[in-house]
Write an enzyme that holds these catalytic residues in place. Structure first.
Site, mmCIF file in Angstrom:
data_model
loop_
_atom_site.group_PDB
_atom_site.id
_atom_site.type_symbol
_atom_site.label_atom_id
_atom_site.label_comp_id
_atom_site.label_asym_id
_atom_site.label_seq_id
_atom_site.Cartn_x
_atom_site.Cartn_y
_atom_site.Cartn_z
ATOM 1 N N ILE A 28 -21.140 -15.674 -1.097
ATOM 2 C CA ILE A 28 -21.114 -14.239 -1.368
ATOM 3 C C ILE A 28 -20.252 -13.987 -2.607
ATOM 4 O O ILE A 28 -19.444 -14.823 -2.988
ATOM 5 C CB ILE A 28 -20.577 -13.427 -0.162
ATOM 6 C CG1 ILE A 28 -19.158 -13.889 0.219
ATOM 7 C CG2 ILE A 28 -21.514 -13.530 1.022
ATOM 8 C CD1 ILE A 28 -18.478 -13.014 1.252
ATOM 9 N N CYS A 29 -20.441 -12.827 -3.225
ATOM 10 C CA CYS A 29 -19.642 -12.456 -4.388
ATOM 11 C C CYS A 29 -18.192 -12.322 -3.968
ATOM 12 O O CYS A 29 -17.932 -11.859 -2.866
ATOM 13 C CB CYS A 29 -20.145 -11.139 -4.981
ATOM 14 S SG CYS A 29 -21.733 -11.302 -5.819
ATOM 15 N N PRO A 30 -17.225 -12.718 -4.778
ATOM 16 C CA PRO A 30 -17.380 -13.176 -6.153
ATOM 17 C C PRO A 30 -17.585 -14.686 -6.275
ATOM 18 O O PRO A 30 -17.659 -15.200 -7.383
ATOM 19 C CB PRO A 30 -16.065 -12.762 -6.807
ATOM 20 C CG PRO A 30 -15.063 -12.947 -5.703
ATOM 21 C CD PRO A 30 -15.801 -12.530 -4.440
#
Length: 78
Positions: free
Chosen positions: A14-16
């Protein structure tokens, strides 16, 4: 598609972390080499190409399959 120098699969990230892993892969490559990135989700699909371009790399291709898995081809810049 062009010859691919390196490939990473960040579909589980998942981001980041999606761009962190992409940037680390690009940093290990020589200018002009290409990286294929597999990712999943709208946020990584917006952020990874934009962040790569901001870092001076070129997004050569972007495709999304019927399962929602996107593939980017990024050429390492300077």
């Amino acid at each position: 598609m062009q010859d691919v120098t390196c490939e990473i699969d960040i579909t589980g990230d998942i981001c980041p972390m999606t761009f962190v892993r992409t940037r680390l892969a690009l940093d290990r490559m020589a200018p002009g080499e290409t990286l294929r990135v597999r990712l999943k989700g709208e946020e990584p699909l917006r952020n990874v190409p934009r962040s790569a371009a901001e870092q001076g790399h070129e997004v050569l291709a972007q495709e999304t399959d019927s399962r929602g898995i996107s593939t980017l081809l990024i050429r390492r810049g300077h």
